[in-house]
Structure formats: structure tokens, C-alpha cells
Design a protein around this motif. Structure first.
Motif, PDB file in Angstrom:
ATOM      1  N   ALA A 128       0.814  -1.218   0.000  1.00  7.74           N
ATOM      2  CA  ALA A 128       0.000   0.000   0.000  1.00  7.74           C
ATOM      3  C   ALA A 128       0.843   1.262   0.000  1.00  7.74           C
ATOM      4  CB  ALA A 128      -0.919  -0.002   1.224  1.00  7.74           C
ATOM      5  N   SER A 129       2.146   1.147  -0.299  1.00  6.76           N
ATOM      6  CA  SER A 129       3.025   2.318  -0.255  1.00  6.76           C
ATOM      7  C   SER A 129       2.776   3.235  -1.448  1.00  6.76           C
ATOM      8  CB  SER A 129       4.484   1.880  -0.218  1.00  6.76           C
ATOM      9  OG  SER A 129       4.829   1.150  -1.372  1.00  6.76           O
ATOM     10  N   ASP A 130       3.256   4.474  -1.332  1.00 11.00           N
ATOM     11  CA  ASP A 130       3.095   5.496  -2.362  1.00 11.00           C
ATOM     12  C   ASP A 130       4.038   5.190  -3.528  1.00 11.00           C
ATOM     13  OD1 ASP A 130       2.998   7.776  -3.913  1.00 11.00           O
ATOM     14  OD2 ASP A 130       3.677   9.142  -2.341  1.00 11.00           O
ATOM     15  N   PRO A 131       3.536   4.932  -4.726  1.00  8.61           N
ATOM     16  CA  PRO A 131       4.415   4.577  -5.846  1.00  8.61           C
ATOM     17  C   PRO A 131       5.303   5.726  -6.311  1.00  8.61           C
ATOM     18  CG  PRO A 131       2.148   4.848  -6.611  1.00  8.61           C
ATOM     19  CD  PRO A 131       2.101   4.905  -5.113  1.00  8.61           C
ATOM     20  N   LEU A 132       4.962   6.958  -5.942  1.00  8.34           N
ATOM     21  CA  LEU A 132       5.751   8.124  -6.361  1.00  8.34           C
ATOM     22  C   LEU A 132       6.774   8.550  -5.320  1.00  8.34           C
ATOM     23  CD1 LEU A 132       2.847  10.329  -7.809  1.00  8.34           C
ATOM     24  CD2 LEU A 132       4.291   8.681  -9.020  1.00  8.34           C
ATOM     25  N   LEU A 133       6.822   7.847  -4.194  1.00 12.47           N
ATOM     26  CA  LEU A 133       7.617   8.289  -3.049  1.00 12.47           C
ATOM     27  C   LEU A 133       9.075   8.524  -3.395  1.00 12.47           C
ATOM     28  CD1 LEU A 133       7.798   8.731   0.065  1.00 12.47           C
ATOM     29  CD2 LEU A 133       8.328   6.301   0.244  1.00 12.47           C
ATOM     30  N   TRP A 134       9.680   7.633  -4.178  1.00 12.27           N
ATOM     31  CA  TRP A 134      11.127   7.661  -4.399  1.00 12.27           C
ATOM     32  C   TRP A 134      11.540   8.462  -5.621  1.00 12.27           C
ATOM     33  CZ3 TRP A 134      13.269   5.703  -0.189  1.00 12.27           C
ATOM     34  CH2 TRP A 134      12.576   4.723   0.533  1.00 12.27           C
ATOM     35  N   ASP A 135      10.582   9.019  -6.342  1.00 16.50           N
ATOM     36  CA  ASP A 135      10.893   9.643  -7.635  1.00 16.50           C
ATOM     37  C   ASP A 135      11.989  10.706  -7.535  1.00 16.50           C
ATOM     38  OD1 ASP A 135       9.035   8.019  -8.802  1.00 16.50           O
ATOM     39  OD2 ASP A 135       7.694   9.625  -9.455  1.00 16.50           O
ATOM     40  N   PRO A 169      13.812   3.209  -5.204  1.00 20.57           N
ATOM     41  CA  PRO A 169      13.174   2.265  -4.274  1.00 20.57           C
ATOM     42  C   PRO A 169      14.055   1.044  -4.023  1.00 20.57           C
ATOM     43  CG  PRO A 169      12.216   2.057  -6.454  1.00 20.57           C
ATOM     44  CD  PRO A 169      13.171   3.214  -6.528  1.00 20.57           C
ATOM     45  N   PHE A 170      13.644   0.278  -3.010  1.00 24.40           N
ATOM     46  CA  PHE A 170      14.406  -0.894  -2.583  1.00 24.40           C
ATOM     47  C   PHE A 170      13.591  -2.154  -2.872  1.00 24.40           C
ATOM     48  CE2 PHE A 170      15.778   2.704  -0.075  1.00 24.40           C
ATOM     49  CZ  PHE A 170      17.165   2.593  -0.108  1.00 24.40           C
ATOM     50  N   SER A 171      14.147  -3.024  -3.666  1.00 17.63           N
ATOM     51  CA  SER A 171      13.429  -4.262  -4.001  1.00 17.63           C
ATOM     52  C   SER A 171      13.676  -5.354  -2.971  1.00 17.63           C
ATOM     53  CB  SER A 171      13.849  -4.754  -5.392  1.00 17.63           C
ATOM     54  OG  SER A 171      15.249  -4.984  -5.444  1.00 17.63           O
ATOM     55  N   GLU A 172      14.733  -5.209  -2.167  1.00 12.07           N
ATOM     56  CA  GLU A 172      15.074  -6.226  -1.181  1.00 12.07           C
ATOM     57  C   GLU A 172      15.174  -5.610   0.206  1.00 12.07           C
ATOM     58  OE1 GLU A 172      18.700  -7.971  -2.438  1.00 12.07           O
ATOM     59  OE2 GLU A 172      17.813  -8.953  -4.195  1.00 12.07           O
ATOM     60  N   ARG A 173      14.677  -6.336   1.191  1.00 12.52           N
ATOM     61  CA  ARG A 173      14.689  -5.844   2.570  1.00 12.52           C
ATOM     62  C   ARG A 173      16.120  -5.634   3.081  1.00 12.52           C
ATOM     63  NH1 ARG A 173      11.483  -5.948   7.415  1.00 12.52           N
ATOM     64  NH2 ARG A 173      12.774  -4.772   8.892  1.00 12.52           N
ATOM     65  N   ALA A 174      17.050  -6.487   2.689  1.00 12.54           N
ATOM     66  CA  ALA A 174      18.418  -6.353   3.185  1.00 12.54           C
ATOM     67  C   ALA A 174      19.025  -5.014   2.782  1.00 12.54           C
ATOM     68  CB  ALA A 174      19.274  -7.510   2.676  1.00 12.54           C
ATOM     69  N   ALA A 175      18.803  -4.594   1.546  1.00 10.20           N
ATOM     70  CA  ALA A 175      19.330  -3.307   1.088  1.00 10.20           C
ATOM     71  C   ALA A 175      18.650  -2.162   1.826  1.00 10.20           C
ATOM     72  CB  ALA A 175      19.129  -3.172  -0.418  1.00 10.20           C
ATOM     73  N   PHE A 176      17.362  -2.290   2.053  1.00 14.13           N
ATOM     74  CA  PHE A 176      16.621  -1.276   2.807  1.00 14.13           C
ATOM     75  C   PHE A 176      17.170  -1.155   4.228  1.00 14.13           C
ATOM     76  CE2 PHE A 176      12.959  -0.066   5.488  1.00 14.13           C
ATOM     77  CZ  PHE A 176      12.546   1.103   4.847  1.00 14.13           C
ATOM     78  N   ASP A 177      17.437  -2.284   4.871  1.00 14.42           N
ATOM     79  CA  ASP A 177      17.965  -2.273   6.241  1.00 14.42           C
ATOM     80  C   ASP A 177      19.352  -1.635   6.287  1.00 14.42           C
ATOM     81  OD1 ASP A 177      15.693  -3.416   7.273  1.00 14.42           O
ATOM     82  OD2 ASP A 177      16.507  -5.444   7.358  1.00 14.42           O
ATOM     83  N   ARG A 178      20.177  -1.904   5.300  1.00 11.78           N
ATOM     84  CA  ARG A 178      21.507  -1.280   5.265  1.00 11.78           C
ATOM     85  C   ARG A 178      21.381   0.233   5.115  1.00 11.78           C
ATOM     86  NH1 ARG A 178      22.751  -5.919   2.154  1.00 11.78           N
ATOM     87  NH2 ARG A 178      22.441  -4.755   0.215  1.00 11.78           N
ATOM     88  N   TRP A 179      20.423   0.652   4.311  1.00 20.13           N
ATOM     89  CA  TRP A 179      20.165   2.088   4.138  1.00 20.13           C
ATOM     90  C   TRP A 179      19.716   2.709   5.457  1.00 20.13           C
ATOM     91  CZ3 TRP A 179      15.023   4.318   3.845  1.00 20.13           C
ATOM     92  CH2 TRP A 179      15.017   5.669   3.491  1.00 20.13           C
ATOM     93  N   LEU A 180      18.813   2.067   6.165  1.00 19.93           N
ATOM     94  CA  LEU A 180      18.372   2.578   7.465  1.00 19.93           C
ATOM     95  C   LEU A 180      19.529   2.647   8.449  1.00 19.93           C
ATOM     96  CD1 LEU A 180      14.933   0.844   8.209  1.00 19.93           C
ATOM     97  CD2 LEU A 180      15.330   3.150   7.340  1.00 19.93           C
TER      98      LEU A 180
END
Length: 223
Positions: free
Chosen positions: A45-52, A58-69
Motif C-alpha cells: 500500500a506504499s506510495d508509488p511516487l515516493l522515491w521519484d 526504491p528498494f526491491s530487497e529488505r536487506a538493502a533497505f535495512d543497510r540504508w536505514l
């Protein structure tokens, strides 16, 4: 205008928890906030325009997202906060201080990523108000907002919050391989008290009853 002879450098923000009526701002903690942020910023349900217009994602994998955080959480400039919905206790967005220059009394709000659950609610406005208020309480005299000049949503938000447009820096940056002309906005310490009263009126119980708001933020500033 602040008298330069009497100006004292601003204090540095310490990432204290800030409590509002609708949200709470906490220093970004990937261990506590990661699941909620992944759902809010990358879930179905996330905003598709958020990362534009952000320089990452955007992050397709949780591991990359966690490293970013984790990288964000380790820094002090930018200094990231998670936006916690008071009703659910869930982390629903991020924003932070950046370009923190205490000697000149200058700071910026940026890296704003509000999940869809925050949009068209008072939560994003309250997050901006709480960080702006603290920044001026720490002795700053200028708050900046910068965005890609093509980012119509960010420019509308800046104007709604009461920032003054100062111009466009052409060919300012290259982001994700594309040119970025940067629109600059600001609020000065002299302007802040009147803007703060507008935020407080807009966020008040009188204006935000359970069935919805009654006046716009602009109207609350004029009251």
C-alpha cells in the motif's frame, strides 16, 4: 533581522523524542522501526511516487533497505527521525535535519519520506512543525527547504507550510543520472512565531475534530 554582534551559535539537536498530538518523533532506530518503515515505504500500500525525487530507492530487497536505514541511523547530519503514529504505535515515515550549521544559525528539513498512511492526514504537518519548532528553540535563525524544481508535490508542501520561495539553482546537482535544478525556500526566525501560531491552530482539537479539519493551514495563519 538578528543583530550579528549579539548572535550566539545555535545548539546542536540531540535527537530527543518529540511528542505531538497525532505523532511522536523518535531518533531512527532500525531495530525498533525497521519493520514498520519497510511496510510503510515499500509495502503493497506504499506510495508509488515516493522515491521519484529522492537520491536513493526504491528498494526491491529488505536487506538493502535495512543497510540504508542503518547508515542513516549512524549519522548526525543528516539526523534522521522516525515518525511514529500515536494511535497504532507504528513507524510510518522518516524525515530529518540536514545542513546543520550552528555557527550561522541555519538548518534544513529534508530526506522526507512519508508513507501513504501519513498522507492527507495531520501527521506529516505535525512532524514538520515539531522539528521546525525545535530548530528555532535551539537558537537557529534560518530554516531551509530544498527540492528538485520538477517536484511539484514538494514545492506545494513548502508553500503550504509557509516557506518563502527564494529562487532556483540551475544545474545544481545530478541525481540518479539526471540533472536537478534545485528550488530553494526558507523561513527566518522573525517569521517563525506567526507561522508557529498557525500550525498550532491548525493542529488544535477545535480544528481537527474526529470528523476532519475545519480550516486550512493558510487560513489558520491569517486568524
Amino acid at each position: 533581522m538578528t543583530d550579528a554582534l549579539h548572535f550566539k551559535p545555535a545548539a546542536i539537536p540531540q535527537a530527543d523524542t518529540l511528542d505531538g498530538r497525532f505523532i511522536r518523533l523518535e531518533k531512527l532506530d532500525p531495530a525498533r522501526h525497521g519493520d514498520g518503515l519497510w511496510q510503510a515505504l515499500q509495502g503493497p500500500a506504499s506510495d508509488p511516487l515516493l522515491w521519484d525525487y529522492l537520491p536513493y530507492g526504491p528498494f526491491s530487497e529488505r536487506a538493502a533497505f535495512d543497510r540504508w536505514l542503518q547508515g542513516n541511523a549512524a549519522g548526525r547530519d543528516p539526523l534522521f527521525y522516525s515518525v511514529i503514529d500515536r494511535a497504532s504505535g507504528q513507524a510510518q515515515g522518516l524525515l530529518g535535519y540536514m545542513s546543520i550549521v550552528p555557527d550561522h544559525g541555519r538548518f534544513e528539513l529534508g530526506h522526507i519520506a512519508f508513507g501513504a498512511a501519513m498522507q492527507r492526514t495531520p501527521k506529516g504537518t505535525e512532524a514538520v512543525y515539531l522539528l521546525s519548532r525545535l530548530g528555532f528553540e535551539l537558537g537557529n535563525r534560518r530554516l531551509e527547504w530544498k527540492c528538485n524544481n520538477a517536484n511539484a508535490r514538494s514545492k506545494r508542501a513548502a508553500e503550504r507550510f509557509g516557506f518563502v520561495f527564494e529562487g532556483v539553482f540551475r544545474n545544481h546537482m545530478v541525481v540518479k543520472g539526471r540533472n536537478r535544478d534545485t528550488a530553494w525556500y526558507s523561513i527566518t526566525g522573525e517569521e517563525w512565531p506567526a507561522l508557529a501560531r498557525g500550525f498550532e491552530r491548525w493542529l488544535s482539537e477545535d480544528n481537527q475534530p474526529p470528523e476532519g479539519q475545519l480550516q486550512t493551514l493558510h487560513a489558520c495563519r491569517q486568524a
